[in-house]
Scaffold this active site. Sequence first.
Site, PDB file in Angstrom:
ATOM      1  N   ASP A 170       6.564   0.344 -12.307  1.00 21.41           N
ATOM      2  CA  ASP A 170       6.072   0.209 -10.697  1.00 21.41           C
ATOM      3  C   ASP A 170       4.594   0.163 -10.676  1.00 21.41           C
ATOM      4  OD1 ASP A 170       6.839   0.477  -7.897  1.00 21.41           O
ATOM      5  OD2 ASP A 170       5.602   2.046  -7.841  1.00 21.41           O
ATOM      6  N   SER A 171       4.071  -0.274  -9.582  1.00 18.47           N
ATOM      7  CA  SER A 171       2.556  -0.346  -9.397  1.00 18.47           C
ATOM      8  C   SER A 171       2.094   0.724  -9.486  1.00 18.47           C
ATOM      9  CB  SER A 171       2.471  -1.258  -8.395  1.00 18.47           C
ATOM     10  OG  SER A 171       2.774  -0.672  -7.287  1.00 18.47           O
TER      11      SER A 171
ATOM     12  N   TYR B 120      -0.514  -3.250  -5.109  1.00 17.91           N
ATOM     13  CA  TYR B 120      -0.376  -4.404  -5.468  1.00 17.91           C
ATOM     14  C   TYR B 120      -0.153  -5.301  -4.126  1.00 17.91           C
ATOM     15  CZ  TYR B 120       0.644  -3.816 -10.616  1.00 17.91           C
ATOM     16  OH  TYR B 120       0.766  -3.813 -11.913  1.00 17.91           O
ATOM     17  N   GLY B 121       0.324  -4.494  -3.080  1.00 18.91           N
ATOM     18  CA  GLY B 121       1.026  -5.210  -1.818  1.00 18.91           C
ATOM     19  C   GLY B 121       0.011  -6.162  -1.402  1.00 18.91           C
TER      20      GLY B 121
ATOM     21  N   CYS C 265       9.099  -2.202  -8.674  1.00 20.26           N
ATOM     22  CA  CYS C 265       8.446  -2.441  -7.373  1.00 20.26           C
ATOM     23  C   CYS C 265       8.991  -3.717  -6.608  1.00 20.26           C
ATOM     24  CB  CYS C 265       7.127  -2.765  -7.997  1.00 20.26           C
ATOM     25  SG  CYS C 265       5.566  -3.270  -6.734  1.00 20.26           S
TER      26      CYS C 265
ATOM     27  N   GLU D 126      -0.068   7.007  -1.674  1.00 19.52           N
ATOM     28  CA  GLU D 126      -0.365   7.348  -3.076  1.00 19.52           C
ATOM     29  C   GLU D 126      -1.853   8.378  -2.605  1.00 19.52           C
ATOM     30  OE1 GLU D 126      -0.644   5.723  -6.284  1.00 19.52           O
ATOM     31  OE2 GLU D 126       1.589   4.974  -5.567  1.00 19.52           O
TER      32      GLU D 126
ATOM     33  N   CYS E  15      10.103  -1.124  -0.087  1.00 11.56           N
ATOM     34  CA  CYS E  15       9.042  -0.824  -0.915  1.00 11.56           C
ATOM     35  C   CYS E  15       9.401   0.531  -1.466  1.00 11.56           C
ATOM     36  CB  CYS E  15       8.008  -0.753   0.048  1.00 11.56           C
ATOM     37  SG  CYS E  15       6.424   0.084  -0.944  1.00 11.56           S
TER      38      CYS E  15
ATOM     39  N   HIS F 209       7.618   2.898  -2.334  1.00  7.18           N
ATOM     40  CA  HIS F 209       6.936   4.269  -1.947  1.00  7.18           C
ATOM     41  C   HIS F 209       7.657   4.656  -0.542  1.00  7.18           C
ATOM     42  CE1 HIS F 209       4.005   2.703  -4.594  1.00  7.18           C
ATOM     43  NE2 HIS F 209       3.329   3.846  -4.309  1.00  7.18           N
TER      44      HIS F 209
HETATM   45  N1  DGL Z   1       5.752  -0.226  -5.230  1.00  2.51           N
HETATM   46  C1  DGL Z   1       5.570  -1.428  -4.322  1.00  2.51           C
HETATM   47  C2  DGL Z   1       6.886  -1.988  -3.781  1.00  2.51           C
HETATM   48  O1  DGL Z   1       7.809  -1.501  -3.923  1.00  2.51           O
HETATM   49  C3  DGL Z   1       4.416  -1.673  -3.534  1.00  2.51           C
HETATM   50  C4  DGL Z   1       3.155  -0.668  -3.794  1.00  2.51           C
HETATM   51  C5  DGL Z   1       2.064  -1.461  -3.720  1.00  2.51           C
HETATM   52  O2  DGL Z   1       1.597  -1.933  -3.021  1.00  2.51           O
HETATM   53  O3  DGL Z   1       1.543  -1.615  -5.144  1.00  2.51           O
HETATM   54  O4  DGL Z   1       6.767  -3.164  -3.039  1.00  2.51           O
END
Ligand code: DGL
Length: 278
Positions: A8-9, A40-41, A71, A163, A197, A199
Amino acid sequence: MGKIGVFDSGMGGLNILQALRSLMPTYTYCYLGDNARVPYGNRSFDAVYQFTKECVYNLLAEGCPLVIVACNTASAKALRAIQQNDLQQWQAELAPKGPTLRVLGVLRPTTEIAGNLTRSGHLGLLATRGTVESNSYGIEIERFFPQITLHQQACPLWVPLIEEGRLHGPLTEMAVNECVEALCQRAPSMDAIILACTHFPLLTPVIRRYLPPRIEIIEQGPLVAQALKNYLVKHPDIESSLNQGSTCTYYTTDDPLRFDRNASLFLQENIHSQRFHR
Ligand code: DGL
């Protein structure tokens, strides 16, 4: 070899890991969070592809013949390219005599059962900007269930808030309310929302407050875990390449102490992660 890698990111994939471990506790798992580069989003296709490629390669090289890209942003923007451009070369380099290396994502397990999630035919989706702009969910759902209308809403501030551990408070309430309200206004017939997502399940109690009670909230962890279980039944060659150690190793590309502290938001156990060096 023999571990299931989960990438995951950042911390969000721990939700997916937890679901995998609770349905399939006997395997050996290895988690990698790219906390040094999260989120990453809001990044470009190229950046997400490069970062994901590096992390997935590292997990494969670390002894994971099977890697789950937990992710959504990475699954939406990089998975297909990795499967098509890189996997064959990695196979020759890392495991020329087998086992067959596999990299799977979280979109397919969610989209292939989308028809069971809605009765009205109007499905909502909350995700990062990258996932929404890729329209990967739109394309996949259209393919399996053309009768379903997907209403997508980007929530660019949610991952940074999570985060930072801000699961409550006025800033979080405002960010959640803004996106949920916008989605509900656009899709009055919607009866279910996918949290696309990793998170976002941490914000479920806050999201719930701004949603009419008739709208169901769908979390991906159990869907991904069940899909992987089915996949392993159908692919005994892959299943037999997996170790049964019932353990998990945690890696982060950033500070392990910070990772361990924040992991307590996601997991009901104390963990000791290591910084990933390669
Ligand atoms: N964990 C990523 C997802 O499921 C998003 C988090 C990020 O923006 O890095 O899309």
